[in-house]
Motif scaffolding. Structure first.
Motif, PDB file in Angstrom:
ATOM      1  N   ALA A   1       0.796  -1.230   0.000  1.00 10.85           N
ATOM      2  CA  ALA A   1       0.000   0.000   0.000  1.00 10.85           C
ATOM      3  C   ALA A   1       0.824   1.273   0.000  1.00 10.85           C
ATOM      4  O   ALA A   1       0.320   2.342  -0.363  1.00 10.85           O
ATOM      5  N   VAL A   2       2.098   1.189   0.409  1.00 10.28           N
ATOM      6  CA  VAL A   2       2.902   2.405   0.553  1.00 10.28           C
ATOM      7  C   VAL A   2       3.308   2.943  -0.821  1.00 10.28           C
ATOM      8  O   VAL A   2       3.794   2.194  -1.674  1.00 10.28           O
ATOM      9  N   ASP A   3       3.130   4.241  -1.017  1.00 14.06           N
ATOM     10  CA  ASP A   3       3.462   4.908  -2.271  1.00 14.06           C
ATOM     11  C   ASP A   3       4.847   5.553  -2.155  1.00 14.06           C
ATOM     12  O   ASP A   3       4.997   6.688  -1.700  1.00 14.06           O
TER      13      ASP A   3
ATOM     14  N   PRO B   1      10.583  -5.452  -6.232  1.00 12.28           N
ATOM     15  CA  PRO B   1       9.566  -4.525  -6.761  1.00 12.28           C
ATOM     16  C   PRO B   1       9.259  -3.407  -5.772  1.00 12.28           C
ATOM     17  O   PRO B   1       9.027  -3.654  -4.589  1.00 12.28           O
ATOM     18  N   ALA B   2       9.280  -2.168  -6.276  1.00 12.58           N
ATOM     19  CA  ALA B   2       9.085  -1.004  -5.405  1.00 12.58           C
ATOM     20  C   ALA B   2       7.803  -0.247  -5.707  1.00 12.58           C
ATOM     21  O   ALA B   2       7.513   0.756  -5.062  1.00 12.58           O
ATOM     22  N   GLY B   3       7.006  -0.716  -6.667  1.00 17.00           N
ATOM     23  CA  GLY B   3       5.792   0.001  -7.024  1.00 17.00           C
ATOM     24  C   GLY B   3       4.648  -0.249  -6.048  1.00 17.00           C
ATOM     25  O   GLY B   3       4.591  -1.281  -5.368  1.00 17.00           O
TER      26      GLY B   3
ATOM     27  N   ASN C   1      -1.825   6.532   2.910  1.00 20.45           N
ATOM     28  CA  ASN C   1      -1.798   5.367   2.018  1.00 20.45           C
ATOM     29  C   ASN C   1      -2.505   4.172   2.647  1.00 20.45           C
ATOM     30  O   ASN C   1      -3.286   3.467   1.982  1.00 20.45           O
ATOM     31  N   LEU C   2      -2.224   3.939   3.922  1.00 16.37           N
ATOM     32  CA  LEU C   2      -2.783   2.766   4.592  1.00 16.37           C
ATOM     33  C   LEU C   2      -4.278   2.927   4.852  1.00 16.37           C
ATOM     34  O   LEU C   2      -5.042   1.952   4.771  1.00 16.37           O
TER      35      LEU C   2
ATOM     36  N   LEU D   1      10.404  -5.304   7.997  1.00 17.72           N
ATOM     37  CA  LEU D   1      11.052  -4.060   7.607  1.00 17.72           C
ATOM     38  C   LEU D   1      10.748  -3.828   6.127  1.00 17.72           C
ATOM     39  O   LEU D   1      10.967  -4.710   5.299  1.00 17.72           O
ATOM     40  N   ILE D   2      10.235  -2.639   5.824  1.00 18.23           N
ATOM     41  CA  ILE D   2       9.842  -2.304   4.453  1.00 18.23           C
ATOM     42  C   ILE D   2      10.715  -1.150   3.978  1.00 18.23           C
ATOM     43  O   ILE D   2      10.495   0.008   4.361  1.00 18.23           O
ATOM     44  N   PRO D   3      11.743  -1.406   3.157  1.00 16.51           N
ATOM     45  CA  PRO D   3      12.594  -0.324   2.649  1.00 16.51           C
ATOM     46  C   PRO D   3      11.803   0.597   1.723  1.00 16.51           C
ATOM     47  O   PRO D   3      10.957   0.143   0.944  1.00 16.51           O
ATOM     48  N   LEU D   4      12.111   1.883   1.793  1.00 16.55           N
ATOM     49  CA  LEU D   4      11.367   2.865   1.008  1.00 16.55           C
ATOM     50  C   LEU D   4      12.275   3.727   0.132  1.00 16.55           C
ATOM     51  O   LEU D   4      12.062   3.847  -1.063  1.00 16.55           O
ATOM     52  N   LEU D   5      13.280   4.369   0.735  1.00 20.36           N
ATOM     53  CA  LEU D   5      14.145   5.297   0.020  1.00 20.36           C
ATOM     54  C   LEU D   5      15.587   5.170   0.510  1.00 20.36           C
ATOM     55  O   LEU D   5      15.821   4.859   1.680  1.00 20.36           O
TER      56      LEU D   5
END
Length: 429
Positions: free
Chosen positions: A247-249, A281-283, A321-322, A391-395
């Motif tokens: 769900a995270v953009d 995948p990061a989308g 987003n959530l 853990l969800i990597p973002l940037l």
């Protein structure tokens, strides 16, 4: 034009928005303390307080031989017993080693598990060596061996004096003054009128700093922005954690909050280190998030982050987003460590991929060693760990600072902090 030799003398004035002693990346820490090993500006491992090191027992045992003739700022000698006491205090649990002991001039580490990355890990700020009491909030009570020693902390200004007997050689400037808790906007104003020599440039303001023609030093991506997700209680079901990840953009965080600085990522290490980051995948996938969530109920969730403005804005965007996929998310107070979701910054340094991966995973609470260094082995480690969605990597973000016109020979260390020990001032005579 021919360059003049650096001048000795003068006071270098630094301003920071945070605490210069903050763990692990406070700007004052590397000025006062040294580690057993260190990373040069290119990220390669070099000797520091330890002159040599070697392992045996398939990396279950390491011994580091201390450099002779090194003294703390109060004149007391560096000994293996002091090093062991310092490391035991700074790393009381979840250490890369099982035991550490002093044997003559040697510091010996042993572990039930192999420690192939220990020399590189010991170069981190978490393992800098100090002598004296910790935890009393007074930086003058703990001694270091670094290029500067603390002389006072009054009215929001930390003062450091050059260590004349530093084992690395005397720094060029006589003193460093660090003015703390200074908003970035005021730092830049002080730089413009000559009241500051080195100031901070947050990643989200890099473009603005360049537009204002500040003299900016920028590191490669060194900071991983990631969402840490509880795996117990409300979020014990892995499908709920997978729904959060989908769900995270990331694009909105990158384009809007952080002004297209750094890189979007879904892996723990950046593409420049591993070459495989693009395989994760990061989308954003709203349909997948809603499908995974399905009829599962999570109850209210809390989301916390660090106190700086950009991270707060990023957390608010993630909460939005959530909510769009049906999660009930409420913001927790800044700095809260009890939340279901915590937006964090995790730092990695150096060019050693295995050590960097272990460093990031340990910062996230994963204590197991990374024992193989091939890209395929590291990819499998990341794939297995990230599959749990804890853990969800973002940037991946760079670190940066700006310098005034009179500062010469300033560069960034491998951890992205400015190396003030090698800097000099042009107007000193």
């Amino acid at each position: 034009m021919a360059r003049t030799r650096p001048h000795y003398g003068g006071t270098l004035r630094v301003e920071t928005a945070g605490d210069p002693w903050q763990h692990p990346d406070g700007i004052a820490r590397r000025l006062v303390y040294d580690g057993l090993t260190q990373l040069d500006s290119d990220g390669a491992l070099r000797p520091a307080l330890a002159l040599t090191w070697e392992s045996d027992g398939n990396n279950h045992r390491w011994q580091f031989r201390l450099r002779s003739g090194v003294h703390f700022h109060d004149g007391s000698p560096l000994t293996s017993a002091v090093v062991v006491a310092s490391l035991t205090t700074s790393c009381s649990s979840e250490c890369p080693w099982t035991a550490v002991k002093a044997v003559g001039p040697l510091v010996v580490f042993t572990s039930d598990s192999p420690m192939p990355n220990l020399p590189a890990l010991l170069a981190g700020n978490a393992f800098l060596i100090g002598s004296g009491p910790m935890g009393d909030g007074n930086p003058t009570t703990r001694q270091g061996t670094g290029p500067f020693q603390v002389t006072g902390f009054n009215n929001g200004v930390l003062t450091l004096a050059a260590n004349e007997n530093c084992w690395q050689g005397r720094p060029f400037v006589d003193a460093v003054e660090i003015r703390v808790h200074r908003p970035v906007r005021e730092q830049w104003l002080d730089l413009g009128v000559g009241r500051a020599d080195v100031v901070e440039v947050p990643a989200e303001q890099l473009r603005q700093a360049q537009q204002q023609r500040l003299s900016v030093l920028t590191s490669p991506p060194l900071v991983l922005v990631a969402l840490q997700v509880a795996d117990s209680g409300t979020l014990a079901n892995v499908k709920l954690r997978e729904a959060i990840a989908a769900a995270v953009d990331r694009s909105a965080l990158y384009n809007v909050i952080f002004q297209k600085q750094g890189e979007i990522t879904a892996s723990l290490l950046p593409q420049r280190l591993t070459g495989y980051s693009f395989l994760f995948p990061a989308g954003r996938d709203m349909n997948k998030a809603q499908e995974l969530r399905g009829g599962l109920t999570s109850g209210p969730l809390t989301l916390a982050t660090e106190s700086d403005g950009a991270m707060q804005l990023a957390a608010q965007r993630i909460a939005l987003n959530l909510r769009e996929v049906g999660f009930n998310v409420q913001m927790a107070p800044a700095g809260a460590n009890y939340a279901d979701l915590i937006l964090r910054k995790l730092q990695f340094t150096g060019i050693d991929r295995a050590a960097s991966l272990e460093q990031v995973m340990r910062s996230a609470g994963e204590s197991g060693p990374v024992t193989e260094a091939t890209p395929m082995a590291l990819f499998k480690v990341e794939q297995m760990y990230l599959g749990e969605k804890k853990l969800i990597p973002l940037l991946d973000l760079p670190l940066a600072c700006a310098r005034g016109s009179r500062v010469r020979d300033l560069h960034l260390r491998a951890d992205g902090t400015p190396d003030l020990a090698d800097a000099s001032l042009e107007d000193v005579r």
